[in-house]
Design a protein around this motif. Structure first.
Motif, short mmCIF file in Angstrom:
data_model
loop_
_atom_site.label_atom_id
_atom_site.label_comp_id
_atom_site.label_asym_id
_atom_site.label_seq_id
_atom_site.Cartn_x
_atom_site.Cartn_y
_atom_site.Cartn_z
N ASP A 41 0.83 -1.21 0.00
CA ASP A 41 0.00 0.00 0.00
C ASP A 41 0.87 1.26 0.00
OD1 ASP A 41 -2.24 -1.57 0.06
OD2 ASP A 41 -2.53 -1.41 2.24
N LEU A 42 1.94 1.24 0.78
CA LEU A 42 2.83 2.40 0.83
C LEU A 42 3.47 2.64 -0.54
CD1 LEU A 42 4.65 1.82 4.25
CD2 LEU A 42 3.11 3.71 3.68
N ALA A 43 3.89 1.56 -1.18
CA ALA A 43 4.51 1.71 -2.51
C ALA A 43 3.53 2.32 -3.50
CB ALA A 43 4.99 0.34 -3.00
N THR A 44 2.28 1.88 -3.47
CA THR A 44 1.27 2.40 -4.38
C THR A 44 0.98 3.87 -4.11
OG1 THR A 44 0.23 0.22 -4.58
CG2 THR A 44 -1.11 2.14 -5.17
N ARG A 45 0.82 4.21 -2.86
CA ARG A 45 0.46 5.58 -2.50
C ARG A 45 1.61 6.57 -2.72
NH1 ARG A 45 -2.40 4.56 3.30
NH2 ARG A 45 -2.40 6.85 3.39
#
Length: 233
Positions: A41-45
């Protein structure tokens, strides 16, 4: 030469991730025990690769700021992510093996001598340092000051002015290694138990046992996440 023309350092992507995570923790009002979003999720955001996020998380682990639980996410250990600059971490990683090697040589001998030479008053100083460290840990701290007092008391009890001078010359590096070790998960209580074993041997007047207990302790101090970390370019 002007400082303005000093060599430029290229910012690593994972260092930018670290900056964003620090901002996120502050803005979201997260505290010790709270969970960070999943790496995916962090990578996507953030619009970066998962590898960059993973590198940032490892740096936070090395500094004792988060705990990554296998299959269970990443949790804050402290209320903030005040990250030490990566370059400072790299430099400390270079220094640490030599410091730990010197500590083992010096402090093993100091414990041996303390078991032979200590006075009752000096033994009481060591015992009080143990109690101070125990109280620190019971109060949620790492036991850093109690650890310092303990090793100082053992050094004094050894009655070796030259070895004491050697210890003074590396006092700053010893403080670094102490802080590095005691922020490892579960380390404060383990360190306290090892200090108790050293104290017991000194109290019993058993030099070989005191030296062996100190050697075991310093080798535990050497087991830190920082030395397993391979800095990314």
């Amino acid at each position: 030469m002007s400082e303005a023309l000093r060599p430029m350092v290229k910012s690593r992507l994972y260092e930018q991730v670290l900056d964003r995570l620090r901002e996120y923790v502050a803005e979201a009002d997260l505290h010790a025990g709270d969970r960070l979003p999943a790496e995916r999720d962090l990578a996507t955001r953030l619009g970066v690769s998962r590898a960059s996020v993973k590198q940032a998380i490892v740096v936070l682990e090395v500094q004792g700021l988060v705990e990554a639980r296998h299959g269970g996410g990443t949790y804050l250990v402290r209320d903030t992510l005040d990250v030490e600059p990566v370059e400072q971490l790299v430099e400390r990683r270079k220094r640490l093996p030599d410091v730990l090697e010197a500590r083992e040589a010096l402090e093993t001998k100091l414990a041996e001598l303390a078991a032979e030479r200590r006075t009752d008053a000096e033994l009481e100083d060591i015992r009080q340092a143990l109690g101070f460290m125990s109280d620190e840990i019971a109060g949620g701290g790492f036991g850093v000051e109690g650890d310092r007092r303990f090793h100082a008391a053992v050094t004094a009890a050894a009655h070796s002015s030259l070895l004491a001078d050697f210890m003074k010359t590396i006092a700053g590096q010893i403080t670094e290694s102490r802080n590095e070790s005691l922020r490892q998960p579960g380390r404060p209580s383990r360190s306290l138990a090892q200090h108790t074993a050293i104290y017991d041997a000194i109290a019993a007047g058993e030099p070989k046992k005191a030296a062996a207990a100190m050697r075991k302790h310093v080798r535990t101090v050497a087991k830190v996440r920082l030395l397993d970390w391979v800095p990314e370019d």
